[in-house]
Design a protein around this motif. Structure first.
Motif, PDB file in Angstrom:
ATOM      1  N   ARG A   1       0.483  -1.230   0.195  1.00 21.05           N
ATOM      2  CA  ARG A   1       0.247  -0.060   0.136  1.00 21.05           C
ATOM      3  C   ARG A   1       0.897   1.274  -0.230  1.00 21.05           C
ATOM      4  NH1 ARG A   1      -3.409  -0.634   4.479  1.00 21.05           N
ATOM      5  NH2 ARG A   1      -4.549  -1.939   3.166  1.00 21.05           N
ATOM      6  N   ALA A   2       1.961   0.872   0.954  1.00 21.20           N
ATOM      7  CA  ALA A   2       3.272   2.202   0.649  1.00 21.20           C
ATOM      8  C   ALA A   2       3.108   2.890  -1.080  1.00 21.20           C
ATOM      9  CB  ALA A   2       3.722   2.415   1.962  1.00 21.20           C
TER      10      ALA A   2
ATOM     11  N   ALA B   1       3.166   2.007  -3.105  1.00 21.32           N
ATOM     12  CA  ALA B   1       1.793   1.599  -4.150  1.00 21.32           C
ATOM     13  C   ALA B   1       1.427   3.376  -4.640  1.00 21.32           C
ATOM     14  CB  ALA B   1       0.778   0.768  -4.416  1.00 21.32           C
ATOM     15  N   THR B   2       1.080   3.745  -3.411  1.00 18.89           N
ATOM     16  CA  THR B   2       1.029   5.268  -3.216  1.00 18.89           C
ATOM     17  C   THR B   2       1.737   6.453  -3.643  1.00 18.89           C
ATOM     18  OG1 THR B   2       1.099   5.035  -1.042  1.00 18.89           O
ATOM     19  CG2 THR B   2      -0.847   4.724  -1.776  1.00 18.89           C
ATOM     20  N   GLN B   3       3.316   5.676  -3.062  1.00 15.64           N
ATOM     21  CA  GLN B   3       4.193   7.220  -3.008  1.00 15.64           C
ATOM     22  C   GLN B   3       5.731   6.181  -4.422  1.00 15.64           C
ATOM     23  OE1 GLN B   3       6.443   6.991   0.301  1.00 15.64           O
ATOM     24  NE2 GLN B   3       3.977   6.972   1.045  1.00 15.64           N
ATOM     25  N   CYS B   4       5.160   5.159  -5.203  1.00 11.85           N
ATOM     26  CA  CYS B   4       5.889   4.992  -6.086  1.00 11.85           C
ATOM     27  C   CYS B   4       5.435   4.180  -7.607  1.00 11.85           C
ATOM     28  CB  CYS B   4       7.368   4.327  -5.893  1.00 11.85           C
ATOM     29  SG  CYS B   4       8.607   4.682  -4.971  1.00 11.85           S
ATOM     30  N   SER B   5       6.182   4.185  -9.031  1.00 14.43           N
ATOM     31  CA  SER B   5       5.016   3.976  -9.723  1.00 14.43           C
ATOM     32  C   SER B   5       7.147   2.409 -10.103  1.00 14.43           C
ATOM     33  CB  SER B   5       4.352   4.582 -10.852  1.00 14.43           C
ATOM     34  OG  SER B   5       5.717   4.972 -11.696  1.00 14.43           O
TER      35      SER B   5
ATOM     36  N   PRO C   1       4.915   8.122  -8.232  1.00 18.53           N
ATOM     37  CA  PRO C   1       3.848   7.786  -8.988  1.00 18.53           C
ATOM     38  C   PRO C   1       2.889   7.952 -10.401  1.00 18.53           C
ATOM     39  CG  PRO C   1       3.198   8.888  -7.234  1.00 18.53           C
ATOM     40  CD  PRO C   1       4.896   9.307  -7.294  1.00 18.53           C
ATOM     41  N   THR C   2       2.437   7.448 -11.231  1.00 20.08           N
ATOM     42  CA  THR C   2       1.176   8.376 -11.563  1.00 20.08           C
ATOM     43  C   THR C   2       0.109   7.949 -11.505  1.00 20.08           C
ATOM     44  OG1 THR C   2       0.723   5.725 -12.458  1.00 20.08           O
ATOM     45  CG2 THR C   2       2.972   6.719 -13.456  1.00 20.08           C
TER      46      THR C   2
ATOM     47  N   PRO D   1      -4.463   7.978 -11.581  1.00 25.97           N
ATOM     48  CA  PRO D   1      -4.659   7.723 -12.354  1.00 25.97           C
ATOM     49  C   PRO D   1      -5.409   7.311 -13.845  1.00 25.97           C
ATOM     50  CG  PRO D   1      -5.500   7.836  -9.990  1.00 25.97           C
ATOM     51  CD  PRO D   1      -4.269   8.609 -10.527  1.00 25.97           C
TER      52      PRO D   1
END
Length: 101
Positions: A60-61, A63-67, A97-98, A100
């Motif tokens: 979760r951390a 996915a919300t801060q990196c891609s 992060p990209t 959505p």
């Protein structure tokens, strides 16, 4: 029984070579006879509960801060060993992060 072979058995999985996480959201989720993420019986992982809790928070951390972007082409092929490894070195690029779609 090898978890790698079990998890790639076409008798149990539709397109076992494809990454399809949505298959675990369906009503007919895989049973413990065909999916063994932490082993089973006397050989099961004693830290599986803690691992799942920590993994959920880390994903979760992250996915919300990196891609992540795969730099290798074609997709890496698995090499079953003491752990499941890519057959050849694989490079991932970590970025912002990209948005959505």
């Amino acid at each position: 029984m090898s978890p790698y072979l079990l998890h790639h058995d076409p008798r149990s999985w539709d397109a076992p070579e494809r990454f399809q996480p949505e298959r675990f959201l369906q009503e007919d989720k895989p049973t413990s006879q065909v999916f063994l993420p932490f082993g089973g019986g006397a050989q099961s992982c004693p830290g599986s509960t803690a691992a799942l809790v920590l993994l959920e928070g880390a994903v979760r951390a992250f996915a919300t801060q990196c891609s992540l972007r795969l730099q290798s082409s074609p997709l890496p092929q698995p090499f079953p060993s003491y752990a499941l490894l890519p057959e050849k070195p694989t490079t991932l690029t970590v970025g912002a992060p990209t948005a959505p779609a």
